[in-house]
Design a protein around this motif. Structure first.
Motif: not given
Lengths: 259, 117
Positions: A12-13, A15-16, A19-21, A55, A59, A63, B54, B69
């Motif tokens: 999930n992270l 994927r997220e 899309s950010h990059l 990365e 994170m 966390t 985070p 999503w």
């Protein structure tokens, strides 16, 4: 032992982040970067799985282990002060075994096979990853915590290298690397001594009160001319200004190679 | 990532508040949130990915924001994880805001005593 990040959460992270990059790369394009440059940037960023993963790890470390790390940093500081040379260091000369403690595991069978350790293909090496060092070590306290949590392993052993000087009679000294190891190292790896004995967790009291060493085979031959009489004798190690006498407990067989 | 000397490091917990405040405008994905904070503060506050995600996941775990999503982008072919403020999140935002006001007020009284009538 489980990395706190579940597989699904990791995906999930990823994927997220992806899309950010992607958006960041597009922005660069809009900012007037040539198409070629922007594509290169996008590819570099998106195609770089390692970067993404790193990365993410960074994170999750933050966390999940934020507080853990704070404690650890403290622990490391304390250990550096106390565990050094003067403590009940358990030394095993030139024992080239890498049973480092860790979070990520890495099967390193080939490496171990040359050490004639029984069932070497079942050994994994653990290390931590930080932004400064992709293969960082752990503190002793951290090792103890990991050892408590290690499931599905027969044992978790620790090893750390130290440089020492061995004074010669003529006033000069030899530089050597010793390994400070956990008390379960030999028993967990199934290593038997050639002469004398090895230490086990049952030697806890002895290890807490007396510095002892197990000699690597080639060191033993070179320095003591294969003299079995060295067992029970004391040898002096020097580190900085400190000099400490270690009692030789035993000698390792030739099959267990020094590095 | 370029490090600029004018960049201001966010205080612990401040980013959380800024995220919650940003989401008051409506659901956004991570990149939008970061952009919003950067633009609003005229680039004084740079939100790094390494602290943004985070924080988002932490807030999600606390139940202050919820995520979903969704397909978006030019051709609706790209998916983004949209975050929205929950009811507890709104309450939290109010609490954080008043705490922040107290905090900045207290600092101001020390820093600029004359201005405090």
């Amino acid at each position: 032992m489980r990395w706190p990040l579940g597989k699904k959460r990791e995906q999930n992270l990823e994927r997220e982040l992806r899309s950010h990059l992607q958006l960041e790369a597009e922005e660069q394009l809009e900012r007037g970067l040539s198409l070629e440059q922007a594509q290169y940037t996008a590819q570099r960023v998106l195609g770089n799985k390692t970067l993404l993963k790193e990365e993410m790890r960074e994170m999750w470390r933050w966390t999940s282990l934020e507080r853990f790390w704070q404690d650890l940093r403290y622990a490391v500081r304390v250990l550096r002060k106390n565990l050094g040379f003067s403590a009940a260091a358990v030394l095993s000369l030139a024992l080239g075994i890498g049973a480092n403690t860790a979070i990520f595991s890495l099967v390193d069978g080939l490496w171990m096979r040359s050490m004639a350790v029984p069932r070497s293909n079942e050994i994994v090496r653990l290390f931590s990853t930080t932004s400064q060092n992709p293969e960082d070590t752990f503190s002793y306290l951290e090792y103890l915590a990991l050892k408590d949590q290690a499931r599905g392993f027969q044992g978790l052993v620790a090893r750390g290298g130290r440089g020492i000087q061995l004074p010669n009679k003529d006033g000069t000294s030899e530089l050597h690397t010793v390994n400070v190891v956990s008390d379960n190292l030999f028993s967990a790896l199934g290593i038997q001594p050639l002469a004398g004995r090895i230490f086990t967790p049952a030697d806890k009291d002895l290890l807490n009160h007396e510095p002892v060493a197990v000699l690597g085979n080639s060191f033993w031959k070179r320095r003591f001319g294969s003299d079995r009489g060295i067992v029970g004798q004391q040898i002096e190690f020097q580190r900085g200004n400190q000099r400490v006498l270690f009692t030789v407990l035993g000698v390792l067989p030739e099959t267990f190679r020094d590095r | 990532m370029a490090k600029s000397s004018t960049r201001i490091e966010l205080l612990q917990g401040t980013l959380d508040m800024l995220i919650l405040r940003t989401l008051l405008f409506g659901p956004s994905h991570g990149h939008q949130i970061a952009k919003h904070i950067q633009r609003t503060t005229e680039e004084i506050l740079q939100v790094e990915r390494g602290s943004l995600y985070p924080a988002l996941h932490r807030l999600e775990r606390k139940g202050w924001i919820a995520a979903k999503w969704e397909l978006a982008g030019k051709d609706l072919k790209r998916e983004f994880k949209y975050y929205r403020l929950t009811a507890t999140g709104k309450k939290q935002l109010v609490a954080e805001e008043s705490k922040w006001k107290q905090f900045t007020g207290a600092i101001a009284r020390v820093m600029w005593p004359a201005e405090e009538g």
